[in-house]
Design a protein around this motif. Structure first.
Motif, PDB file in Angstrom:
ATOM      1  N   ASP A 924       1.012  -1.049  -0.051  1.00 46.89           N
ATOM      2  CA  ASP A 924       0.036  -0.229   0.037  1.00 46.89           C
ATOM      3  C   ASP A 924       0.978   1.233  -0.054  1.00 46.89           C
ATOM      4  N   TYR A 953      -3.308   4.678   4.971  1.00 47.93           N
ATOM      5  CA  TYR A 953      -3.482   5.024   6.714  1.00 47.93           C
ATOM      6  C   TYR A 953      -4.631   4.150   7.069  1.00 47.93           C
ATOM      7  N   ASP A 954      -4.729   4.008   8.242  1.00 46.21           N
ATOM      8  CA  ASP A 954      -5.710   3.232   9.199  1.00 46.21           C
ATOM      9  C   ASP A 954      -6.917   4.329   9.357  1.00 46.21           C
ATOM     10  N   THR A1002       0.055   4.156   9.916  1.00 49.01           N
ATOM     11  CA  THR A1002       0.068   3.644   8.353  1.00 49.01           C
ATOM     12  C   THR A1002      -0.253   2.131   8.306  1.00 49.01           C
ATOM     13  N   THR A1003      -0.452   1.641   7.100  1.00 50.26           N
ATOM     14  CA  THR A1003      -1.104   0.388   7.080  1.00 50.26           C
ATOM     15  C   THR A1003      -0.109  -0.720   6.773  1.00 50.26           C
ATOM     16  N   ASP A1006       2.502  -0.140  10.536  1.00 56.98           N
ATOM     17  CA  ASP A1006       1.882   0.364  11.646  1.00 56.98           C
ATOM     18  C   ASP A1006       2.569   1.337  12.255  1.00 56.98           C
TER      19      ASP A1006
END
Length: 1019
Positions: A924, A953-954, A1002-1003, A1006
């Motif tokens: 990603d 992003y989460d 962040t995905t 983390d």
């Protein structure tokens, strides 16, 4: 004690003048002993082995005559009450303790008391006053000195000078050499009672000082006198020790006395000094007062024994004249100082403990007997001086007209023993029946006779012995003189019985024989003998044992009678006789044939001369009849023998004859010969080891080797063996030998085997293929049992014969097989390029970029395969395959997805292949945008402040906060889709700049990210 600072030149000029003018013996002016060294340079003017300095010093120390001359200095330190006056400045460098605290006192000194501690001194009547717990009680040394002072010193921790007296004037003199005598008394005042305390504090230290004499300029004169370690004494014991020495002061106008401390202070090293004197020596010293000064006197005590002997150098006086000089063997004066070199290292002997050297001591061993008497000389007036006093001496101090001065060894002089009288009997061995006999005694007028054993008839007063009343045996008879200085004398007296001799057997020998020693048994017995016939080779008379001798050869029998008479001293016994008979030698001989075969009949002996003798053979192994000499060959062992015959005469001779037993020769064992078809047959040598033996051979059953059927030579010529069949051909050769005596030996055989050459071939199942290519091999031969050796051409070999499987890598290979039969015959077959293995492709690739994300999914592949020409790609994303060599491919932009790429590589005809795989992942990407202004003015544009997050992003871990310029939080949201409309608590805020903070995760990793910025609100 004697200590010497340097060589004394005997009040020198006086000595020279007196030796010429008064002593009257010197034939060499200025050289009294005529040794070539002038008296001025001679350290031993009379060559007696004792230096002039030692003789003067000992004379001064021990003579009762005042010979010390003028007193130059005498320090007894005065008298008075304790804590006497301080000595003049420069005398002692230590602190003066006045008993009132003039010197430092350690803390351990009791309060109110003042002791002499390390590095301090004082003048006291008794040292114990200065240190009650450590110094002993003692008076000063000066005789008849009431309340006399002594210098009491507690040595400093640092060694060095402790006393000095300067500028002691030396009188002027016309003498060429001047001497002074120094003397001082010293005492160890440390009490031995203090031993326990000091052992726990480093140990008890003994005083140790040097006495030094200096000239007026401070230069040392001679060698310092060392006291050594002074012993410790208990309270009340006399501990004063005198130190004396003679120093040469020629040309010196003044001297200084210096006492130096050699031991450190501490526990011990406490001393007292008193009565320091300096005398000026102005006369010659003459110990025996015979008019000859000691340094020129060869007998300084007039005891009839030379000083050189009593001084310990008698061995060097080899001619016994009392002087050690060039007339003596071994004399050496390498440094030309007038002293024998050996004597320089030999101090005068002191045999007893009276301190007086032996050459001045009339009783050197202190046994109550004068040396003169112990040396065997006459001393009628019993004063220790040779002869009757007064005596007359010559210019060397030697007593005239008396029997003395004999011997060159120290043992004849003095110490050690009383001279026994001359005591003896006319004989020491007596027959038991003899008459009485008296002793003879010289040197003693009366005494007592004794013996420790009973059995001897001995008169204790007269010494008379009566053998007829005594018992047989040996007795110790001792004569003890009544004179005190005469020793005992002991003799051994033997009483014997009338001797006898044991019977002696007659001797019978042959002429020319050696007659061994004839021993007559008996201890202390003398044997006299006579011989009636000297033709036997023995003298007519003799005494003692008859020693071994060689008898003579006369050719006729000889008989001699020997008569032996025993005796002991004057005792003679009865004679005993025996005979010696010599018989003539016999001259018989024997003969035999030189040899016989082992299979022969009996061989008889031929005897010439006296028969009835004995036959023997050497070595063993011959069957020989001892009385007849008959030989039985078939019971004998082969060999060469010597047969000996000893005749039956009284003196038989030995006759010898050679004889040989020969056995049938045996051919040396031969090994079978095995060869292969076409090889040469090398026949073994047929031999017995004896070249004279005759060899015969034949081939059985017939000639199939090409060498004939038989032969007589031991060597058979080599031929080539032929066998074209498939089985071995065997021929047997037999041989035997005949000796030169005609003895036929056993037959020996050996086989000759000609073996066929084996046939060989092999095959492989699949001869070509891709590597690794596997081939199974099979061999073919006409021989049932063989050994195999394969060489596959790829570096691998094998010795297995069964079906083999071998793996080949790319290449062409030559294969060979060698087989060997049990007989060792070999054959080989080889095929060139028999196996062909093709190289296999090796698939390999790489790509770029190595890391993909959703923003970039294009990948360029690079093909790095080898041994390949055709390719197929599968990208693992359901797309079509491709045959491009280096393809470019775009993957779907699905975050978190993975794709496995496979490459197949083929050769030209697609027979050999290989594949390889790699995996690619799509990561990603973080994509966001934050505006820097908005206009909440109710129109349709920019009504909210809205950050835009599109990827990476989460959304469940998001936080937005907005602050005014005073840091007040006016808006916050946890939803990325929610923006700020420009209000706070429902009211529109003012235009201006505001701070925002966004915090999210962040995905991909983390990772938590915080971003900060500003925005402008505009209406």
């Amino acid at each position: 004690m004697k200590t010497f600072a340097r060589t004394l030149k005997e009040v020198v000029t006086i000595g020279v003048f007196l030796s010429v003018n008064f002593y009257g013996m010197c034939q060499c002016p200025d050289d009294y002993d005529c040794d070539g060294v002038s008296d001025l340079n001679d350290l031993d003017d009379d060559n007696d082995g004792i230096t002039d300095l030692e003789e003067l010093s000992n004379c001064i120390n021990f003579s009762t005559i005042n010979t010390t001359g003028q007193l130059l200095f005498d320090e007894d330190f005065g008298a008075g009450s304790n804590w006497g006056p301080q000595l003049p400045a420069g005398t002692i460098s230590y602190c003066y303790q006045d008993g009132l605290g003039s010197c430092f006192q350690p803390s351990w000194v009791p309060a109110g008391q003042f002791w002499i501690t390390d590095g301090q001194y004082s003048l006291l009547n008794n040292p114990n006053v200065g240190f009650p717990s450590a110094f002993r009680n003692q008076d000063d040394h000066t005789p008849n000195d009431i309340d006399g002072y002594q210098v009491v010193i507690n040595a400093d921790f640092t060694t060095g000078e402790i006393y000095r007296k300067n500028n002691i004037a030396i009188p002027s003199s016309n003498f060429q050499v001047q001497t002074v005598v120094f003397s001082a008394w010293i005492s160890n005042i440390g009490s031995e009672d203090n031993q326990t305390y000091c052992s726990n504090n480093g140990g008890l230290i003994s005083p140790n000082v040097d006495f030094v004499l200096e000239d007026g300029f401070g230069n040392p004169i001679g060698t310092p006198i060392s006291s050594g370690n002074l012993p410790f004494m208990n309270n009340g014991a006399n501990a004063w020790v005198q130190y004396t020495a003679v120093f040469q002061v020629t040309g010196i106008s003044a001297v200084n006395i210096v006492i130096k401390n050699n031991a450190p202070g501490g526990c011990g090293n406490d001393l007292a000094i008193d009565d320091i004197t300096i005398y000026y020596a102005d006369v010659d010293c003459d110990f025996d007062q015979d008019g000859i000064p000691d340094y020129l006197d060869l007998d300084s005590d007039n005891d009839g024994i030379y000083d050189v002997i009593e001084g310990g150098d008698g061995l060097s006086d080899t001619n016994g004249d009392g002087m050690i000089d060039i007339n003596d063997v071994g004399f050496l004066d390498a440094n030309s100082n007038g002293v024998n070199d050996i004597s320089e290292s030999t101090p005068p002997i002191h045999s007893d403990s009276d301190g007086l050297p032996d050459y001045l001591d009339l009783d050197s061993d202190d046994d109550g007997c004068f040396d003169t008497v112990e040396a065997g000389y006459q001393d009628p007036d019993d004063d220790g001086i040779l002869g009757t006093s007064p005596v007359i001496v010559n210019g060397y101090g030697v007593i005239q007209n008396q029997s003395g001065y004999t011997g060159t060894m120290p043992a004849v002089t003095i110490a050690g023993g009383q001279l026994p009288p001359d005591f003896n009997y006319p004989q020491l061995v007596f027959c038991i029946g003899e008459s009485a006999v008296l002793p003879n005694i010289v040197g003693s007028s009366s005494g007592i006779f004794s013996t420790p054993l009973s059995g001897l008839d001995l008169n204790g007063i007269t010494g008379e012995i009566t053998p007829s009343l005594s018992s047989i045996g040996s007795y110790q008879v001792t004569y003890t003189p009544d004179e005190t200085c005469l020793g005992d004398t002991t003799l051994t007296i033997t009483i014997v019985d009338v001797p006898a001799i044991n019977p002696i057997s007659d001797i019978i020998l042959c002429e020319g024989d050696q007659i061994g020693t004839i021993v007559f048994a008996g201890t202390g017995v003398t044997y006299d003998w006579t011989n009636s016939n000297t033709l036997i080779g023995l003298s007519s008379t003799g005494s003692g044992d008859i020693l071994a001798f060689n008898s003579t050869v006369s050719g006729t029998a000889q008989v001699a009678t020997i008569e032996v008479t025993p005796s002991v001293g004057v005792c003679a016994g009865n004679p005993e006789s025996f005979t010696i008979t010599l018989n003539p030698q016999d001259n018989s001989s024997i003969s035999y044939p030189l040899s016989a075969c082992q299979s022969d009949n009996e061989v008889l002996a031929i005897v010439s001369g006296t028969t009835g003798g004995v036959f023997s053979a050497s070595p063993t192994g011959l069957s020989l009849e001892a009385t007849t000499g008959t030989i039985t060959p078939n019971n004998s062992v082969q060999g060469v023998y010597t047969i000996t015959y000893q005749s039956g005469a009284a003196c038989p001779n030995e006759s010898m004859a050679p004889f040989e037993i020969s056995i049938a020769p045996t051919i040396t064992s031969m090994s079978d010969v095995s060869i292969c078809d076409g090889e040469s047959i090398v026949f073994p040598l047929i031999t017995t080891g004896n070249p004279s033996d005759n060899i015969q051979w034949e081939i059985l059953p017939f000639d199939n080797l090409g060498i004939g059927n038989s032969g007589a030579a031991g060597t058979i010529a080599s031929v080539v063996g032929v066998n074209t069949g498939s089985t071995p051909i065997t021929a047997t050769i037999s041989a035997y030998a005949t000796s030169d005596l005609g003895c036929v030996g056993p037959t020996e055989t050996f086989d000759v085997i000609v073996n066929p050459i084996p046939e060989v071939d092999f095959s492989g199942d699949i001869l070509s293929g891709c590597e690794p290519h596997e081939v199974q091999f099979t061999y073919v031969t006409n021989i049932p049992s063989v050994d195999c050796h394969w060489d596959f051409g790829n570096g691998v070999t094998s010795d297995l014969c069964d079906q083999l499987i071998q793996v080949f890598m790319a290449g062409s290979y030559d294969v060979s097989l060698t087989i060997t039969s049990d007989a060792g015959c070999s054959n080989s077959v080889s095929y060139m390029d028999y196996i062909n293995a093709y190289p296999s492709p090796i698939a390999a690739f790489n790509f770029t970029p190595g890391q993909l994300d959703i923003l970039n999914t294009d990948v360029q592949f690079f093909n790095s395969s080898s041994n390949a020409t055709n390719y197929i790609w599968d990208f693992g994303d359901a797309s079509s395959t491709t045959t491009d060599i280096n393809p470019l491919h775009t993957f779907p932009n699905v975050p978190g997805s993975s794709y496995t790429i496979t490459l197949w590589a083929f050769d030209d005809d697609f027979q050999c292949s290989d594949s390889v795989q790699h995996t690619i992942s799509i990561e990603d990407a973080l994509i966001y945008y934050v505006p820097n202004a908005f206009t909440p003015d109710d129109d349709e544009f920019n009504q909210t402040f809205q950050p835009v997050f599109t990827a990476g992003y989460d959304p469940y871990d998001f936080h937005l906060a907005i602050f005014n310029r005073w840091g007040e939080l006016i808006f916050e949201s946890y939803n990325a889709e929610e923006g700020w409309d420009g209000t706070y608590n429902g009211r529109i805020v003012q235009d201006g700049t505001y701070t925002w903070i966004i915090d999210f995760k962040t995905t991909n990793t983390d990772e938590r990210i915080e971003v900060v910025g500003h925005l402008n609100l505009i209406r």
